[in-house]
Design a protein around this motif. Structure first.
Motif, PDB file in Angstrom:
ATOM      1  N   GLY A 181       0.830  -1.198   0.000  1.00 57.55           N
ATOM      2  CA  GLY A 181       0.000   0.000   0.000  1.00 57.55           C
ATOM      3  C   GLY A 181       0.863   1.245   0.000  1.00 57.55           C
ATOM      4  N   VAL A 182       0.519   2.180   0.859  1.00 56.02           N
ATOM      5  CA  VAL A 182       1.298   3.418   0.929  1.00 56.02           C
ATOM      6  C   VAL A 182       2.448   3.281   1.913  1.00 56.02           C
ATOM      7  CG1 VAL A 182      -0.633   4.860   0.232  1.00 56.02           C
ATOM      8  CG2 VAL A 182      -0.264   4.385   2.664  1.00 56.02           C
ATOM      9  N   GLU A 183       2.453   2.187   2.683  1.00 56.29           N
ATOM     10  CA  GLU A 183       3.500   1.975   3.669  1.00 56.29           C
ATOM     11  C   GLU A 183       4.595   1.093   3.079  1.00 56.29           C
ATOM     12  OE1 GLU A 183       3.392   3.521   6.487  1.00 56.29           O
ATOM     13  OE2 GLU A 183       1.347   4.307   6.272  1.00 56.29           O
ATOM     14  N   GLU A 184       5.682   0.963   3.828  1.00 54.71           N
ATOM     15  CA  GLU A 184       6.723   0.027   3.445  1.00 54.71           C
ATOM     16  C   GLU A 184       6.318  -1.377   3.866  1.00 54.71           C
ATOM     17  OE1 GLU A 184      10.315   1.355   5.222  1.00 54.71           O
ATOM     18  OE2 GLU A 184      10.515   3.122   3.932  1.00 54.71           O
ATOM     19  N   CYS A 185       7.082  -2.354   3.393  1.00 55.97           N
ATOM     20  CA  CYS A 185       6.794  -3.736   3.785  1.00 55.97           C
ATOM     21  C   CYS A 185       6.923  -3.870   5.299  1.00 55.97           C
ATOM     22  CB  CYS A 185       7.769  -4.691   3.088  1.00 55.97           C
ATOM     23  SG  CYS A 185       7.591  -4.743   1.289  1.00 55.97           S
ATOM     24  N   ALA A 186       6.131  -4.761   5.857  1.00 60.31           N
ATOM     25  CA  ALA A 186       6.163  -4.982   7.314  1.00 60.31           C
ATOM     26  C   ALA A 186       7.523  -5.502   7.738  1.00 60.31           C
ATOM     27  CB  ALA A 186       5.065  -5.961   7.698  1.00 60.31           C
ATOM     28  N   ALA A 187       7.834  -5.329   8.988  1.00 58.72           N
ATOM     29  CA  ALA A 187       9.107  -5.805   9.516  1.00 58.72           C
ATOM     30  C   ALA A 187       9.239  -7.304   9.288  1.00 58.72           C
ATOM     31  CB  ALA A 187       9.211  -5.476  10.999  1.00 58.72           C
ATOM     32  N   GLY A 188      10.385  -7.719   8.794  1.00 62.08           N
ATOM     33  CA  GLY A 188      10.626  -9.124   8.512  1.00 62.08           C
ATOM     34  C   GLY A 188      10.211  -9.557   7.133  1.00 62.08           C
ATOM     35  N   ASP A 189       9.469  -8.703   6.405  1.00 67.06           N
ATOM     36  CA  ASP A 189       9.094  -9.020   5.031  1.00 67.06           C
ATOM     37  C   ASP A 189      10.201  -8.578   4.071  1.00 67.06           C
ATOM     38  OD1 ASP A 189       6.801  -9.875   6.141  1.00 67.06           O
ATOM     39  OD2 ASP A 189       5.466  -8.477   5.100  1.00 67.06           O
ATOM     40  N   TYR A 190      10.148  -9.130   2.879  1.00 69.03           N
ATOM     41  CA  TYR A 190      11.117  -8.794   1.844  1.00 69.03           C
ATOM     42  C   TYR A 190      10.428  -8.023   0.727  1.00 69.03           C
ATOM     43  CZ  TYR A 190      13.920 -12.372   4.161  1.00 69.03           C
ATOM     44  OH  TYR A 190      14.602 -13.114   5.098  1.00 69.03           O
ATOM     45  N   LEU A 191      11.202  -7.223  -0.007  1.00 74.38           N
ATOM     46  CA  LEU A 191      10.664  -6.458  -1.140  1.00 74.38           C
ATOM     47  C   LEU A 191      11.051  -7.158  -2.435  1.00 74.38           C
ATOM     48  CD1 LEU A 191       9.207  -3.842  -2.069  1.00 74.38           C
ATOM     49  CD2 LEU A 191      11.483  -2.777  -2.219  1.00 74.38           C
ATOM     50  N   ALA A 192      10.042  -7.511  -3.232  1.00 71.60           N
ATOM     51  CA  ALA A 192      10.302  -8.165  -4.516  1.00 71.60           C
ATOM     52  C   ALA A 192      10.776  -7.141  -5.543  1.00 71.60           C
ATOM     53  CB  ALA A 192       9.036  -8.864  -5.018  1.00 71.60           C
ATOM     54  N   ASP A 193      11.614  -7.577  -6.448  1.00 64.41           N
ATOM     55  CA  ASP A 193      12.043  -6.696  -7.535  1.00 64.41           C
ATOM     56  C   ASP A 193      10.821  -6.277  -8.357  1.00 64.41           C
ATOM     57  OD1 ASP A 193      14.642  -6.949  -6.733  1.00 64.41           O
ATOM     58  OD2 ASP A 193      15.160  -8.478  -8.235  1.00 64.41           O
ATOM     59  N   LEU A 194      10.867  -5.065  -8.899  1.00 64.02           N
ATOM     60  CA  LEU A 194       9.717  -4.530  -9.639  1.00 64.02           C
ATOM     61  C   LEU A 194       9.342  -5.372 -10.856  1.00 64.02           C
ATOM     62  CD1 LEU A 194      10.516  -0.694  -9.555  1.00 64.02           C
ATOM     63  CD2 LEU A 194       8.857  -1.957  -8.163  1.00 64.02           C
ATOM     64  N   GLU A 195      10.321  -6.084 -11.423  1.00 65.28           N
ATOM     65  CA  GLU A 195      10.046  -6.855 -12.637  1.00 65.28           C
ATOM     66  C   GLU A 195       9.055  -7.996 -12.397  1.00 65.28           C
ATOM     67  OE1 GLU A 195      13.927  -9.822 -12.266  1.00 65.28           O
ATOM     68  OE2 GLU A 195      13.917  -8.195 -13.720  1.00 65.28           O
ATOM     69  N   TYR A 196       8.798  -8.331 -11.128  1.00 65.56           N
ATOM     70  CA  TYR A 196       7.859  -9.420 -10.834  1.00 65.56           C
ATOM     71  C   TYR A 196       6.417  -8.943 -10.717  1.00 65.56           C
ATOM     72  CZ  TYR A 196      11.937 -12.316 -10.092  1.00 65.56           C
ATOM     73  OH  TYR A 196      13.105 -13.009 -10.275  1.00 65.56           O
ATOM     74  N   SER A 197       6.189  -7.628 -10.788  1.00 68.89           N
ATOM     75  CA  SER A 197       4.819  -7.122 -10.797  1.00 68.89           C
ATOM     76  C   SER A 197       4.286  -7.113 -12.224  1.00 68.89           C
ATOM     77  CB  SER A 197       4.763  -5.710 -10.207  1.00 68.89           C
ATOM     78  OG  SER A 197       5.519  -4.809 -10.996  1.00 68.89           O
ATOM     79  N   ALA A 198       2.963  -7.085 -12.347  1.00 66.43           N
ATOM     80  CA  ALA A 198       2.346  -7.192 -13.671  1.00 66.43           C
ATOM     81  C   ALA A 198       2.735  -6.034 -14.581  1.00 66.43           C
ATOM     82  CB  ALA A 198       0.826  -7.278 -13.532  1.00 66.43           C
ATOM     83  N   ASP A 199       2.863  -4.822 -14.002  1.00 61.76           N
ATOM     84  CA  ASP A 199       3.194  -3.663 -14.826  1.00 61.76           C
ATOM     85  C   ASP A 199       4.675  -3.304 -14.768  1.00 61.76           C
ATOM     86  OD1 ASP A 199       3.410  -2.700 -12.268  1.00 61.76           O
ATOM     87  OD2 ASP A 199       1.835  -1.189 -12.454  1.00 61.76           O
ATOM     88  N   GLY A 200       5.446  -4.047 -14.000  1.00 63.88           N
ATOM     89  CA  GLY A 200       6.871  -3.773 -13.906  1.00 63.88           C
ATOM     90  C   GLY A 200       7.210  -2.536 -13.104  1.00 63.88           C
ATOM     91  N   ALA A 201       6.226  -1.962 -12.405  1.00 66.81           N
ATOM     92  CA  ALA A 201       6.470  -0.729 -11.663  1.00 66.81           C
ATOM     93  C   ALA A 201       5.846  -0.738 -10.273  1.00 66.81           C
ATOM     94  CB  ALA A 201       5.928   0.465 -12.451  1.00 66.81           C
ATOM     95  N   THR A 202       5.062  -1.762  -9.938  1.00 71.66           N
ATOM     96  CA  THR A 202       4.369  -1.814  -8.652  1.00 71.66           C
ATOM     97  C   THR A 202       5.189  -2.609  -7.641  1.00 71.66           C
ATOM     98  OG1 THR A 202       2.223  -1.692  -9.756  1.00 71.66           O
ATOM     99  CG2 THR A 202       2.256  -2.510  -7.483  1.00 71.66           C
TER     100      THR A 202
END
Length: 227
Positions: A197-218
């Motif tokens: 959402g508008v927040e960062e990932c929760a503590a302990g979660d990882y951030l996926a590279d943008l290329e894995y989202s459907a639009d390449g930017a989410t």
């Protein structure tokens, strides 16, 4: 054979023109055609572009073509750029050769002897010298589409997109992610995909590279699944 493919100088004798139309500027025979034969000399760091324009009968034009082509095959390779330019010059000359081949044998008399065409280009020493770089160039040209096909068949698959709520596993490191969708009920599933959402990932979660989202930017988060 003279070193210059056009050894004669001076105008044609008066009254020697065999009739209307083009006549050979070397020997005066007809029919003739206007052609341009090109040559190239590579000299390591410098180069020379040569050109012979004229109106020739089939015999004299063939002599000019063969001499210029043979000289280029022998002298055209000696430089990085010249090695690239020379094959194009040789190919351009085939247009002039085609025009000359289309001429019939001279049907009218000439006031000077025609040039001696000599041996065909590939039966001269220059043809043997040129066979090596031409063969290498041919292999390179044929290899390019083959390598493209191999790359398309065996190249890396594009990343598979992830959706919020699905699960995934990571077959790579976190500096070089290799995420794959996985059924959430599978023992291989390592993460559940969430939306930050508008927040960062929760503590302990990882951030996926943008290329894995459907639009390449989410941005998508990866929440580790408990075992």
């Amino acid at each position: 054979m003279p070193t210059q493919p056009y050894p004669y100088a001076g105008p044609a004798p008066m009254g020697a023109m065999p009739g209307p139309g083009l006549v050979c500027e070397v020997c005066g025979a007809a029919p003739a055609a206007a052609v341009t034969v090109r040559g190239h000399q590579g000299m390591v760091v410098i180069m020379r572009f040569l050109r012979r324009e004229g109106v020739f009968c089939r015999t004299c034009g063939t002599a000019v073509f063969r001499q210029m082509q043979a000289d280029t095959m022998l002298q055209g390779w000696w430089g990085p750029l010249s090695a690239i330019i020379t094959p194009f010059v040789l190919l351009l000359n085939l247009g002039a050769r085609s025009t000359l081949r289309g001429l019939p044998e001279p049907a009218t008399g000439s006031w000077r002897p025609p040039l001696d065409p000599g041996k065909p280009v590939m039966r001269r020493p220059a043809g043997l010298v040129a066979a090596v770089p031409l063969a290498a160039l041919g292999l390179v040209v044929m290899a390019i589409p083959v390598l493209m096909v191999i790359g398309m068949v065996f190249g890396d698959d594009p990343p598979q997109t992830l959706t919020v709520g699905s699960c995934a596993r990571n077959d790579g490191s976190w500096s070089a992610q290799d995420l794959k969708p996985e059924a959430c009920g599978s023992s291989d599933a390592e993460f559940r995909v969430t939306d930050p959402g508008v927040e960062e990932c929760a503590a302990g979660d990882y951030l996926a590279d943008l290329e894995y989202s459907a639009d390449g930017a989410t941005s998508l988060c990866l929440h580790p699944l408990g075992r």
